[in-house]
Design an enzyme around this catalytic site. Structure first.
Site, PDB file in Angstrom:
ATOM      1  N   GLU A 108      30.663  42.602 143.229  1.00 15.53           N
ATOM      2  CA  GLU A 108      31.467  42.540 142.007  1.00 15.53           C
ATOM      3  C   GLU A 108      32.856  43.058 142.340  1.00 15.53           C
ATOM      4  OE1 GLU A 108      28.527  44.456 141.692  1.00 15.53           O
ATOM      5  OE2 GLU A 108      27.301  42.989 140.618  1.00 15.53           O
ATOM      6  N   TYR A 120      38.103  38.643 150.096  1.00 15.59           N
ATOM      7  CA  TYR A 120      36.757  38.068 150.061  1.00 15.59           C
ATOM      8  C   TYR A 120      36.808  36.540 150.181  1.00 15.59           C
ATOM      9  CZ  TYR A 120      35.701  42.762 148.338  1.00 15.59           C
ATOM     10  OH  TYR A 120      35.605  44.122 148.196  1.00 15.59           O
TER      11      TYR A 120
HETATM   12  C1  LIG Z   1      40.834  45.599 149.573  1.00  9.06           C
HETATM   13  C2  LIG Z   1      41.196  46.403 150.818  1.00  9.06           C
HETATM   14  C3  LIG Z   1      39.911  46.982 151.428  1.00  9.06           C
HETATM   15  C4  LIG Z   1      41.863  45.465 151.839  1.00  9.06           C
HETATM   16  O1  LIG Z   1      42.058  46.192 153.038  1.00  9.06           O
HETATM   17  P1  LIG Z   1      43.309  45.926 154.018  1.00  9.06           P
HETATM   18  O2  LIG Z   1      42.992  46.550 155.328  1.00  9.06           O
HETATM   19  O3  LIG Z   1      44.569  46.337 153.358  1.00  9.06           O
HETATM   20  O4  LIG Z   1      43.280  44.339 154.125  1.00  9.06           O
HETATM   21  P2  LIG Z   1      43.747  43.460 155.373  1.00  9.06           P
HETATM   22  O5  LIG Z   1      45.037  43.948 155.924  1.00  9.06           O
HETATM   23  O6  LIG Z   1      42.608  43.349 156.323  1.00  9.06           O
HETATM   24  O7  LIG Z   1      43.997  42.055 154.679  1.00  9.06           O
HETATM   25  C5  LIG Z   1      42.919  41.152 154.536  1.00  9.06           C
HETATM   26  C6  LIG Z   1      43.251  40.151 153.441  1.00  9.06           C
HETATM   27  O8  LIG Z   1      43.292  40.832 152.186  1.00  9.06           O
HETATM   28  C7  LIG Z   1      44.308  40.241 151.376  1.00  9.06           C
HETATM   29  N1  LIG Z   1      45.395  41.206 151.191  1.00  9.06           N
HETATM   30  C8  LIG Z   1      45.561  42.407 151.810  1.00  9.06           C
HETATM   31  N2  LIG Z   1      46.681  43.032 151.345  1.00  9.06           N
HETATM   32  C9  LIG Z   1      47.218  42.184 150.436  1.00  9.06           C
HETATM   33  C10 LIG Z   1      48.364  42.274 149.571  1.00  9.06           C
HETATM   34  N3  LIG Z   1      49.169  43.357 149.583  1.00  9.06           N
HETATM   35  N4  LIG Z   1      48.591  41.258 148.735  1.00  9.06           N
HETATM   36  C11 LIG Z   1      47.786  40.168 148.697  1.00  9.06           C
HETATM   37  N5  LIG Z   1      46.680  40.020 149.487  1.00  9.06           N
HETATM   38  C12 LIG Z   1      46.406  41.028 150.333  1.00  9.06           C
HETATM   39  C13 LIG Z   1      44.801  39.032 152.139  1.00  9.06           C
HETATM   40  O9  LIG Z   1      43.941  37.948 151.855  1.00  9.06           O
HETATM   41  C14 LIG Z   1      44.593  39.501 153.554  1.00  9.06           C
HETATM   42  O10 LIG Z   1      44.536  38.435 154.457  1.00  9.06           O
HETATM   43  P3  LIG Z   1      45.925  37.943 155.164  1.00  9.06           P
HETATM   44  O11 LIG Z   1      46.550  39.174 155.738  1.00  9.06           O
HETATM   45  O12 LIG Z   1      45.464  36.988 156.201  1.00  9.06           O
HETATM   46  O13 LIG Z   1      46.724  37.343 154.076  1.00  9.06           O
HETATM   47  C15 LIG Z   1      42.202  47.548 150.480  1.00  9.06           C
HETATM   48  O14 LIG Z   1      43.297  46.975 149.817  1.00  9.06           O
HETATM   49  C16 LIG Z   1      41.639  48.663 149.632  1.00  9.06           C
HETATM   50  O15 LIG Z   1      41.022  49.606 150.125  1.00  9.06           O
HETATM   51  N6  LIG Z   1      41.851  48.572 148.279  1.00  9.06           N
HETATM   52  C17 LIG Z   1      41.405  49.601 147.352  1.00  9.06           C
HETATM   53  C18 LIG Z   1      39.906  49.565 147.171  1.00  9.06           C
HETATM   54  C19 LIG Z   1      39.417  48.230 146.664  1.00  9.06           C
HETATM   55  O16 LIG Z   1      40.004  47.619 145.788  1.00  9.06           O
HETATM   56  N7  LIG Z   1      38.282  47.779 147.231  1.00  9.06           N
HETATM   57  C20 LIG Z   1      37.619  46.561 146.842  1.00  9.06           C
HETATM   58  C21 LIG Z   1      36.709  46.849 145.720  1.00  9.06           C
HETATM   59  S1  LIG Z   1      35.732  45.445 145.247  1.00  9.06           S
END
Ligand SMILES: CC(C)(COP(=O)(O)OP(=O)(O)OC[C@H]1O[C@@H](n2cnc3c(N)ncnc32)[C@H](O)[C@@H]1OP(=O)(O)O)[C@@H](O)C(=O)NCCC(=O)NCCS
Length: 149
Positions: A108, A120
């Site tokens: 979710e 995702y």
């Molecule tokens: C969601 C989360 C885990 C992503 O981790 P991250 O290490 O920053 O992500 P990545 O650098 O590996 O990016 C992977 C993909 O996420 C998306 N993404 C990451 N940062 C983004 C941004 N600022 N804006 C839009 N898309 C983004 C993109 O699809 C990206 O792929 P791309 O770089 O090829 O475009 C992180 O933002 C986080 O911890 N968020 C807070 C907690 C949360 O919301 N968890 C999910 C709960 S369901």
């Protein structure tokens, strides 16, 4: 990702650092007891951490029940975001779930959390249904997403 980054299973000693990631990431953070129970009392639960120079900077987890993996949480410490670490961590979780016999993975996500949804979707997840008012802090809806492993 160079070799200063390491994935491994979460241990009880990690909980303090995991809570830092948790509080920096979620408006409804899980408690210490919740993590303790996941590690010790939930036989379906599998949690991994991502370490950088021996510090926990991310974690994720899933419950694997028969052939379905249900993701509970995915989080990266804010200063480490945007470096493809969440991407690498999800791939680890999906590979682990597959190894343990899961055929599908579901989760979710808040309908407004476009960053996580985009991550995702990149991993092949598709939209399922909506769970109305799923999040108790602001009654926000959850989007259910799923992928075949
Ligand atoms: C969601 C989360 C885990 C992503 O981790 P991250 O290490 O920053 O992500 P990545 O650098 O590996 O990016 C992977 C993909 O996420 C998306 N993404 C990451 N940062 C983004 C941004 N600022 N804006 C839009 N898309 C983004 C993109 O699809 C990206 O792929 P791309 O770089 O090829 O475009 C992180 O933002 C986080 O911890 N968020 C807070 C907690 C949360 O919301 N968890 C999910 C709960 S369901």
């Amino acid at each position: 990702m160079d070799d200063s980054y390491v994935f491994r299973f979460m241990r009880e000693e990690d909980i303090d650092e995991v809570l830092e990631v948790e509080h920096a990431s979620f408006t409804l953070p899980w408690s210490r007891e919740a993590f303790y129970n996941e590690l010790h009392n939930n036989h379906f639960a599998v949690y991994i951490v991502l370490e950088h120079n021996h510090r926990v900077i991310g974690y994720c987890g899933t419950w694997i029940v028969i052939d379905e993996s249900h993701v509970t949480n995915v989080a990266i410490l804010p200063e480490y975001r945007g470096k493809k670490l969440g991407d690498a961590m999800m791939r680890q979780l999906m590979a682990l779930a597959r190894e343990r016999g899961a055929k599908t993975m579901t989760l979710e996500v808040r309908v407004t959390n476009h960053i996580a949804q985009s991550l995702y979707r990149k991993m092949g997840f598709q939209n399922g249904g909506i769970r109305k008012g799923y999040y108790s802090d602001n009654q926000e809806d959850a989007l259910v997403m799923w992928v075949n492993l």
